[in-house]
Design a protein around this motif. Structure first.
Motif, PDB file in Angstrom:
ATOM      1  N   PRO A   1     -13.623  18.556   2.064  1.00  0.00           N
ATOM      2  CA  PRO A   1     -14.151  18.826   0.565  1.00  0.00           C
ATOM      3  C   PRO A   1     -14.031  17.622  -0.543  1.00  0.00           C
ATOM      4  N   LYS A   2     -15.131  17.383  -1.266  1.00  0.00           N
ATOM      5  CA  LYS A   2     -15.237  16.429  -2.109  1.00  0.00           C
ATOM      6  C   LYS A   2     -14.022  16.515  -3.289  1.00  0.00           C
ATOM      7  N   GLN A   3     -13.551  17.568  -3.505  1.00  0.00           N
ATOM      8  CA  GLN A   3     -12.381  17.879  -4.399  1.00  0.00           C
ATOM      9  C   GLN A   3     -11.097  17.293  -3.833  1.00  0.00           C
ATOM     10  N   GLN A   4     -10.881  17.656  -2.321  1.00  0.00           N
ATOM     11  CA  GLN A   4      -9.809  16.811  -1.766  1.00  0.00           C
ATOM     12  C   GLN A   4      -9.818  15.118  -1.650  1.00  0.00           C
ATOM     13  N   LEU A   5     -10.904  14.785  -1.437  1.00  0.00           N
ATOM     14  CA  LEU A   5     -10.985  13.317  -1.570  1.00  0.00           C
ATOM     15  C   LEU A   5     -10.989  12.966  -3.109  1.00  0.00           C
ATOM     16  N   ARG A   6     -11.142  13.536  -3.942  1.00  0.00           N
ATOM     17  CA  ARG A   6     -11.025  13.061  -5.617  1.00  0.00           C
ATOM     18  C   ARG A   6      -9.503  12.888  -5.874  1.00  0.00           C
ATOM     19  N   PHE A   7      -8.904  14.025  -5.251  1.00  0.00           N
ATOM     20  CA  PHE A   7      -7.506  14.077  -5.277  1.00  0.00           C
ATOM     21  C   PHE A   7      -6.922  12.982  -4.555  1.00  0.00           C
ATOM     22  N   LEU A   8      -7.067  12.452  -3.565  1.00  0.00           N
ATOM     23  CA  LEU A   8      -6.751  11.349  -2.974  1.00  0.00           C
ATOM     24  C   LEU A   8      -6.965  10.136  -3.412  1.00  0.00           C
ATOM     25  N   VAL A   9      -7.991   9.898  -4.203  1.00  0.00           N
ATOM     26  CA  VAL A   9      -8.335   8.776  -4.975  1.00  0.00           C
ATOM     27  C   VAL A   9      -7.361   8.830  -6.253  1.00  0.00           C
ATOM     28  N   ASN A  10      -7.361   9.902  -7.006  1.00  0.00           N
ATOM     29  CA  ASN A  10      -6.525  10.057  -8.175  1.00  0.00           C
ATOM     30  C   ASN A  10      -4.851  10.022  -7.658  1.00  0.00           C
ATOM     31  N   ALA A  11      -4.721  10.034  -6.364  1.00  0.00           N
ATOM     32  CA  ALA A  11      -3.321   9.929  -6.260  1.00  0.00           C
ATOM     33  C   ALA A  11      -3.104   8.395  -5.952  1.00  0.00           C
ATOM     34  N   TYR A  12      -4.024   7.768  -5.219  1.00  0.00           N
ATOM     35  CA  TYR A  12      -3.898   6.210  -5.238  1.00  0.00           C
ATOM     36  C   TYR A  12      -3.874   5.663  -6.470  1.00  0.00           C
ATOM     37  N   GLN A  13      -4.653   6.289  -7.511  1.00  0.00           N
ATOM     38  CA  GLN A  13      -4.505   5.433  -8.795  1.00  0.00           C
ATOM     39  C   GLN A  13      -3.061   5.657  -9.498  1.00  0.00           C
ATOM     40  N   SER A  14      -2.659   6.885  -9.417  1.00  0.00           N
ATOM     41  CA  SER A  14      -1.125   6.947  -9.726  1.00  0.00           C
ATOM     42  C   SER A  14      -0.109   5.944  -9.072  1.00  0.00           C
ATOM     43  N   LEU A  15      -0.387   5.785  -7.649  1.00  0.00           N
ATOM     44  CA  LEU A  15       0.596   5.116  -6.911  1.00  0.00           C
ATOM     45  C   LEU A  15       0.483   3.597  -7.555  1.00  0.00           C
ATOM     46  N   ILE A  16      -0.600   3.137  -7.941  1.00  0.00           N
ATOM     47  CA  ILE A  16      -0.653   1.814  -8.338  1.00  0.00           C
ATOM     48  C   ILE A  16      -0.079   1.807  -9.850  1.00  0.00           C
ATOM     49  N   PHE A  17      -0.415   2.826 -10.309  1.00  0.00           N
ATOM     50  CA  PHE A  17       0.274   2.730 -11.818  1.00  0.00           C
ATOM     51  C   PHE A  17       1.919   2.871 -11.640  1.00  0.00           C
ATOM     52  N   ASN A  18       2.181   3.567 -10.599  1.00  0.00           N
ATOM     53  CA  ASN A  18       3.776   3.896 -10.584  1.00  0.00           C
ATOM     54  C   ASN A  18       4.407   2.329  -9.983  1.00  0.00           C
ATOM     55  N   GLN A  19       3.639   1.812  -8.996  1.00  0.00           N
ATOM     56  CA  GLN A  19       4.018   0.449  -8.544  1.00  0.00           C
ATOM     57  C   GLN A  19       4.181  -0.574  -9.515  1.00  0.00           C
ATOM     58  N   ALA A  20       3.122  -0.579 -10.603  1.00  0.00           N
ATOM     59  CA  ALA A  20       3.166  -1.482 -11.571  1.00  0.00           C
ATOM     60  C   ALA A  20       4.358  -1.257 -12.678  1.00  0.00           C
ATOM     61  N   LEU A  21       4.796   0.174 -12.924  1.00  0.00           N
ATOM     62  CA  LEU A  21       5.825   0.373 -13.647  1.00  0.00           C
ATOM     63  C   LEU A  21       7.014  -0.211 -12.995  1.00  0.00           C
ATOM     64  N   ASN A  22       7.216   0.037 -11.800  1.00  0.00           N
ATOM     65  CA  ASN A  22       8.383  -0.339 -10.783  1.00  0.00           C
ATOM     66  C   ASN A  22       8.541  -1.923 -10.959  1.00  0.00           C
ATOM     67  N   ALA A  23       7.504  -2.620 -10.780  1.00  0.00           N
ATOM     68  CA  ALA A  23       7.311  -4.120 -10.913  1.00  0.00           C
ATOM     69  C   ALA A  23       7.940  -4.518 -12.292  1.00  0.00           C
ATOM     70  N   TYR A  24       7.602  -3.875 -13.230  1.00  0.00           N
ATOM     71  CA  TYR A  24       7.910  -4.085 -14.632  1.00  0.00           C
ATOM     72  C   TYR A  24       9.434  -3.854 -14.956  1.00  0.00           C
ATOM     73  N   ILE A  25       9.721  -2.880 -14.559  1.00  0.00           N
ATOM     74  CA  ILE A  25      11.320  -2.741 -14.518  1.00  0.00           C
ATOM     75  C   ILE A  25      12.194  -3.619 -13.870  1.00  0.00           C
ATOM     76  N   ASP A  26      11.867  -3.991 -12.458  1.00  0.00           N
ATOM     77  CA  ASP A  26      12.255  -5.097 -11.511  1.00  0.00           C
ATOM     78  C   ASP A  26      12.343  -6.356 -12.273  1.00  0.00           C
ATOM     79  N   LYS A  27      11.414  -6.757 -12.768  1.00  0.00           N
ATOM     80  CA  LYS A  27      11.209  -8.095 -13.556  1.00  0.00           C
ATOM     81  C   LYS A  27      11.961  -8.126 -14.997  1.00  0.00           C
TER      82      LYS A  27
END
Length: 134
Positions: free
Chosen positions: A15-41
């Motif tokens: 279902p398209k709704q599940q695919l959108r959920f996967l893409v939104n989760a990917y957006q969140s993953l990138i956001f969280n990786q950015a926060l972790n990189a900032y804190i590490d630096k």
């Protein structure tokens, strides 16, 4: 590199709704990786808005923008990849508070600890509780 593999785009049983959920989760993953990189630096929280990458994201030369751009480069993606024409799906980006200062919190100590708090949109109680337990 596409956000979703071609098999997801062609498979009508997902279902398209599940695919959108996967893409939104990917957006969140990138956001969280950015926060972790900032804190590490910088070894401190970033109390400002940070980009949540999506189709309409226009990066600036800010610290968090550069970190997110770097992650997108490593992932071989661009903001335009969040528009998936085959599915007629566009996942927009935006800005979110990277870290929050908690202003409304109440607690009761007794046999059990009871917490009451309010969080803004995009903030997660599980993350707050993890930080309290540190």
């Amino acid at each position: 590199m596409p956000i979703l593999p071609p098999s997801y785009k062609e498979d009508s049983c997902v279902p398209k709704q599940q695919l959108r959920f996967l893409v939104n989760a990917y957006q969140s993953l990138i956001f969280n990786q950015a926060l972790n990189a900032y804190i590490d630096k910088y070894n401190k929280p970033y109390f400002a808005a940070a980009p949540l990458v999506g189709y309409n994201t226009r990066f600036t030369s800010g610290i968090m923008d550069n970190i997110v751009k770097n992650i997108c480069g490593k992932e071989s993606i661009t903001a335009a990849d969040f528009r998936i024409n085959e599915l007629m799906m566009t996942c927009l980006g935006g800005n979110r508070q990277a870290f929050i200062r908690l202003s409304e919190i109440d607690y009761t100590l007794g046999r059990d600890v009871k917490l009451a708090f309010t969080l803004p949109k995009g903030s997660y109680a599980t993350v707050l509780l993890r930080e309290i337990q540190k």
